[in-house]
Design an enzyme around this catalytic site. Structure first.
Site, PDB file in Angstrom:
ATOM      1  N   LYS A 141       0.937   4.678   6.669  1.00  0.00           N
ATOM      2  CA  LYS A 141       0.621   5.649   5.549  1.00  0.00           C
ATOM      3  C   LYS A 141       1.064   6.941   5.885  1.00  0.00           C
ATOM      4  CE  LYS A 141      -2.717   2.203   4.646  1.00  0.00           C
ATOM      5  NZ  LYS A 141      -2.705   1.408   3.648  1.00  0.00           N
TER       6      LYS A 141
ATOM      7  N   SER B 174       0.731  -1.120   0.104  1.00  0.00           N
ATOM      8  CA  SER B 174      -0.017   0.166  -0.001  1.00  0.00           C
ATOM      9  C   SER B 174       0.730   1.315   0.173  1.00  0.00           C
ATOM     10  CB  SER B 174      -0.786  -0.002   1.312  1.00  0.00           C
ATOM     11  OG  SER B 174      -0.065   0.192   2.691  1.00  0.00           O
TER      12      SER B 174
END
Length: 222
Positions: free
Chosen positions: A89, A35
């Site tokens: 993230k 991701s």
């Protein structure tokens, strides 16, 4: 038992101190997913500064003291507000920011983020053939970094505008079309932040031959 404890007291003290250090000061985080490609790859182990923002009571989310403010562009680990899973993230929105995504372009407070150095490439796919990928350099404030787009993947390429609430943050993965981030899990409260990721300690190609990627050892995370 008492004799055993006395004999191994120093080792036990060392283990306790190490546990406290890892849960309150510094930690490492193996990355199993893509991701954050191309910044962080599957098989990277990243070093986490747990006191970048808050001094917390060990093994808890309770902040004893605020030490700094998360900045737009920081790469952080946090507990998902949806299910508690640890994620990594990039912060793209801080409290008060107005965010919008228009056809993959991120807008912050009414200004479109700049993208440069676009290149076509490929993305490994464990469930099928290799996919086409487009990489670019995203200029998010003073934090230029690489991002990746996967045109063939169904993803949320439009959202907002939304305003980031107080003491909360909006997260996006650098692999924009393959990331379970704030588009899907919502805003992340400050108390859920674990720490700031700043270097890759070690790395191995876990999608193929598990060979170490020596070039990535010690790399700073932009």
């Amino acid at each position: 038992m008492r004799h055993w404890l006395g004999k191994h007291r120093n080792a036990l003290i060392l283990l306790v101190c190490f546990g406290v250090f890892r849960t309150s000061v510094a930690d490492w985080n193996p990355v199993p997913s893509g991701s954050m490609r191309p910044t962080i790859l599957e098989g990277d182990v990243v070093l986490i500064n747990r006191v970048a923002y808050d001094l917390k009571l060990p093994l808890s989310d309770l902040s004893l003291m605020r030490l700094g403010n998360p900045q737009r562009g920081d790469v952080v680990t946090f507990s998902s507000p949806k299910d508690g899973i640890r994620l990594i993230k990039r912060i793209v929105g801080v409290p008060g920011d107005v965010l919008e995504l228009r056809n993959e372009v991120l807008w912050v407070n009414g200004t479109a983020t700049e993208y440069s150095d676009l290149h076509n490439g490929s993305e490994p796919n464990t469930h099928g053939p290799v996919m086409m990928a487009v990489t670019a350099t995203e200029q998010l404030g003073n934090s230029p970094h690489a991002v990746q787009f996967l045109p063939a993947v169904r993803a949320m390429r439009e959202f907002g505008p939304v305003t980031v609430p107080a003491d909360s943050y909006f997260m996006l993965g650098d692999n924009r079309d393959n990331s379970a981030d704030s588009r899907y899990i919502g805003f992340v409260s400050r108390h859920l932040l674990i720490g700031k990721a700043h270097h890759i300690i070690v790395s191995a190609n876990i999608l193929d031959d598990w060979m170490p990627r020596l070039r990535r050892f010690g790399q700073a995370i932009p």
